[in-house]
Design an enzyme around this catalytic site. Structure first.
Site, PDB file in Angstrom:
ATOM      1  N   ASP A 128     -71.941 -74.031 -10.478  1.00 61.93           N
ATOM      2  CA  ASP A 128     -71.850 -75.295 -11.198  1.00 61.93           C
ATOM      3  C   ASP A 128     -70.382 -75.723 -11.220  1.00 61.93           C
ATOM      4  OD1 ASP A 128     -70.668 -73.670 -13.076  1.00 61.93           O
ATOM      5  OD2 ASP A 128     -72.176 -73.998 -14.623  1.00 61.93           O
ATOM      6  N   SER A 129     -70.118 -76.912 -11.761  1.00 59.98           N
ATOM      7  CA  SER A 129     -68.766 -77.463 -11.693  1.00 59.98           C
ATOM      8  C   SER A 129     -67.876 -76.976 -12.822  1.00 59.98           C
ATOM      9  CB  SER A 129     -68.836 -78.984 -11.763  1.00 59.98           C
ATOM     10  OG  SER A 129     -69.250 -79.371 -13.070  1.00 59.98           O
ATOM     11  N   GLY A 130     -68.474 -76.368 -13.838  1.00 55.20           N
ATOM     12  CA  GLY A 130     -67.711 -75.949 -15.001  1.00 55.20           C
ATOM     13  C   GLY A 130     -67.724 -76.962 -16.130  1.00 55.20           C
ATOM     14  N   PHE A 172     -70.091 -78.642 -17.752  1.00 52.36           N
ATOM     15  CA  PHE A 172     -71.050 -78.484 -18.846  1.00 52.36           C
ATOM     16  C   PHE A 172     -70.570 -77.442 -19.844  1.00 52.36           C
ATOM     17  CE2 PHE A 172     -74.867 -76.568 -20.749  1.00 52.36           C
ATOM     18  CZ  PHE A 172     -75.462 -77.692 -21.275  1.00 52.36           C
ATOM     19  N   ASP A 207     -68.968 -83.491 -13.242  1.00 48.93           N
ATOM     20  CA  ASP A 207     -69.485 -84.669 -13.936  1.00 48.93           C
ATOM     21  C   ASP A 207     -69.340 -84.457 -15.440  1.00 48.93           C
ATOM     22  OD1 ASP A 207     -71.374 -82.722 -14.412  1.00 48.93           O
ATOM     23  OD2 ASP A 207     -73.084 -84.085 -14.232  1.00 48.93           O
ATOM     24  N   GLY A 217     -78.123 -83.952 -17.184  1.00 45.63           N
ATOM     25  CA  GLY A 217     -78.301 -84.601 -18.479  1.00 45.63           C
ATOM     26  C   GLY A 217     -79.693 -84.458 -19.057  1.00 45.63           C
ATOM     27  N   ASP A 225     -82.641 -74.035 -12.052  1.00 46.93           N
ATOM     28  CA  ASP A 225     -81.984 -72.855 -12.609  1.00 46.93           C
ATOM     29  C   ASP A 225     -82.164 -72.909 -14.109  1.00 46.93           C
ATOM     30  OD1 ASP A 225     -79.795 -74.975 -13.083  1.00 46.93           O
ATOM     31  OD2 ASP A 225     -79.122 -73.245 -14.229  1.00 46.93           O
ATOM     32  N   CYS A 276     -98.640 -58.568 -11.821  1.00 46.95           N
ATOM     33  CA  CYS A 276     -97.253 -58.477 -11.340  1.00 46.95           C
ATOM     34  C   CYS A 276     -96.991 -57.100 -10.742  1.00 46.95           C
ATOM     35  CB  CYS A 276     -96.298 -58.738 -12.509  1.00 46.95           C
ATOM     36  SG  CYS A 276     -94.560 -58.589 -12.081  1.00 46.95           S
ATOM     37  N   CYS A 325     -93.772 -55.873 -10.216  1.00 46.50           N
ATOM     38  CA  CYS A 325     -92.397 -55.421 -10.484  1.00 46.50           C
ATOM     39  C   CYS A 325     -92.445 -54.025 -11.105  1.00 46.50           C
ATOM     40  CB  CYS A 325     -91.687 -56.414 -11.402  1.00 46.50           C
ATOM     41  SG  CYS A 325     -91.964 -56.119 -13.166  1.00 46.50           S
ATOM     42  N   CYS A 384     -94.039 -53.536 -14.508  1.00 43.14           N
ATOM     43  CA  CYS A 384     -95.494 -53.653 -14.563  1.00 43.14           C
ATOM     44  C   CYS A 384     -96.206 -52.580 -13.752  1.00 43.14           C
ATOM     45  CB  CYS A 384     -95.929 -55.033 -14.063  1.00 43.14           C
ATOM     46  SG  CYS A 384     -95.312 -56.361 -15.104  1.00 43.14           S
ATOM     47  N   HIS A 430     -88.762 -58.061 -14.853  1.00 41.40           N
ATOM     48  CA  HIS A 430     -90.110 -58.637 -14.830  1.00 41.40           C
ATOM     49  C   HIS A 430     -90.060 -60.178 -14.902  1.00 41.40           C
ATOM     50  CE1 HIS A 430     -94.124 -59.892 -15.649  1.00 41.40           C
ATOM     51  NE2 HIS A 430     -93.636 -60.560 -16.678  1.00 41.40           N
TER      52      HIS A 430
HETATM   53 ZN   LIG Z   1     -93.734 -57.473 -13.887  1.00 40.09          ZN
END
Ligand SMILES: [Zn+2]
Length: 373
Positions: A91-93, A95, A145, A215, A265, A303, A305, A308, A334
């Site tokens: 990001d641009s920093g 925010f 921005d 925004g 994100d 799942c 992972c 799980c 997870h």
């Molecule tokens: Zn999981």
């Protein structure tokens, strides 16, 4: 040649595409885990990779203050520093300067602020933000921005958006194009259709490799956010990736994908993983809840992972009750795995032309057992 974007399929407004970068391919729609300070909190880079994540995000504000962009550059760039050879978006920093720093003062050329770490004075301008992101070796650089505060009057939003469009031009001027790298502009304009349209037009005229919608996710609520997407996305170039910044819940992602957004994100899955909140195919759970104390089933049977496939909900519950650090590690793993599988499912549904039906199935799964957030 800068990074490229190819569309494989559309389903209504939704898109399935591929971004080719200097650091590898990104299949969209895509969720980017947030690696704030050069790490996705509580996860090794191998763990992040194992979820299928193809790109992570780094935060310019945090990295410029500690360890410093010049130091990261001396150490070979952020990819090497954090063991992530794949694509990185920074990001641009801007925010976080507004949300975290002390004694900040904005002017038409940039913002001067004090570090929240040690009070030292710093200045961020469009040119310096782009330079920092270059030093970090970001695959995708974001224009500096001003994230227009919410709520804002039409006048406030217009003045803020005008400033952001000036900074977008300066960001473009400062960006050094390299093969497989790109610079994204950020559409502002708050909740006002005319300002969003003007902002999109101004950015398109400058010309970027991708277009972010900024925004939003600042307190306006999901219905208002979807309304803004409805009147903003059609003004963005179809041949470039679209990135909705800071969003969101699984249901937000479905709604935004169906409106034509490609990239996301959010700190939600990682932050939730550190506070015992599990995102699953059956809804959102708090693993501290006593009902998990004897639960011998995995937190999400759908799942694969490690949390799980190798542990029970009762074990995760125990780790959080005992404040063992493995609890946040496993649950973050997870949650990121769940978000990645959610996005793969959405992409497959777009490719198969059945996004609406797939979204209905996902929502029915969440509604089956979801607790109040
Ligand atoms: Zn999981």
């Amino acid at each position: 040649m800068s990074l490229t974007f190819d569309l494989q399929a559309t389903d209504g407004a939704a898109r399935a595409g591929t971004i080719q970068t200097a650091h590898g391919a990104i299949q969209t729609p895509v969720f980017m885990p947030v690696g704030t300070a050069g790490t996705v909190k509580a996860m090794t880079a191998d763990a992040v990779r194992s979820t299928g994540a193809s790109i992570v995000l780094g935060n310019t504000y945090h990295l410029m203050l500690r360890p410093g962009a010049e130091r990261v550059a001396r150490l070979g760039g952020l990819h090497k520093f954090m063991d992530w050879p794949g694509p990185i978006l920074t990001d641009s920093g801007g925010f976080q300067v507004m949300s975290l720093s002390k004694l900040r003062k904005m002017d038409k050329d940039g913002v001067t602020f004090q570090s929240h770490l040690d009070g030292a004075s710093h200045r961020l301008t469009p040119a310096r933000s782009i330079e920092i992101q270059h030093l970090l070796d970001a695959t995708i650089t974001m224009a500096l921005d001003e994230c227009t505060p919410f709520p804002a009057t039409h006048d406030q939003a217009r003045i803020s958006t005008t400033l952001s469009m000036d900074w977008a031009r300066r960001s473009k001027d400062a960006f050094i194009p390299r093969p497989g790298y790109g610079l994204f502009g950020i559409v502002q304009g708050s909740i006002y259709p005319d300002l969003r349209e003007q902002s999109a037009a101004a950015l398109t005229e400058i010309g970027f490799e991708g277009y972010a919608i900024g925004g939003l996710a600042v307190g306006e609520g999901q219905a208002e956010m979807f309304k803004v997407l409805d009147f903003t996305v059609p003004h963005l170039p179809a041949g470039r990736p679209r990135y909705l910044m800071g969003v969101g819940t699984p249901d937000d992602l479905i709604g935004a994908v169906s409106r034509g957004v490609d990239m996301f994100d959010c700190v939600m899955p990682t932050r939730a993983g550190r506070t015992a909140r599990a995102y699953t195919s059956k809804g959102v759970f708090n693993l501290r809840n006593a009902r998990f104390a004897d639960d011998a089933a995995p937190i999400d049977p759908a799942c694969d992972c490690p949390a799980c496939s190798r542990h029970t909900a009762a074990y995760l519950h125990h780790l959080f009750k005992a404040e063992e650090m493995l609890g946040p590690m496993l649950l973050t793993w997870h949650n990121i795995a769940y978000y990645q599988s959610l996005m793969r499912g959405l992409r497959d549904a777009v490719l198969a032309g059945r996004l609406d039906a797939h979204a209905a199935e996902l929502r029915a799964g969440w509604a089956s057992t979801e607790e109040p957030a």
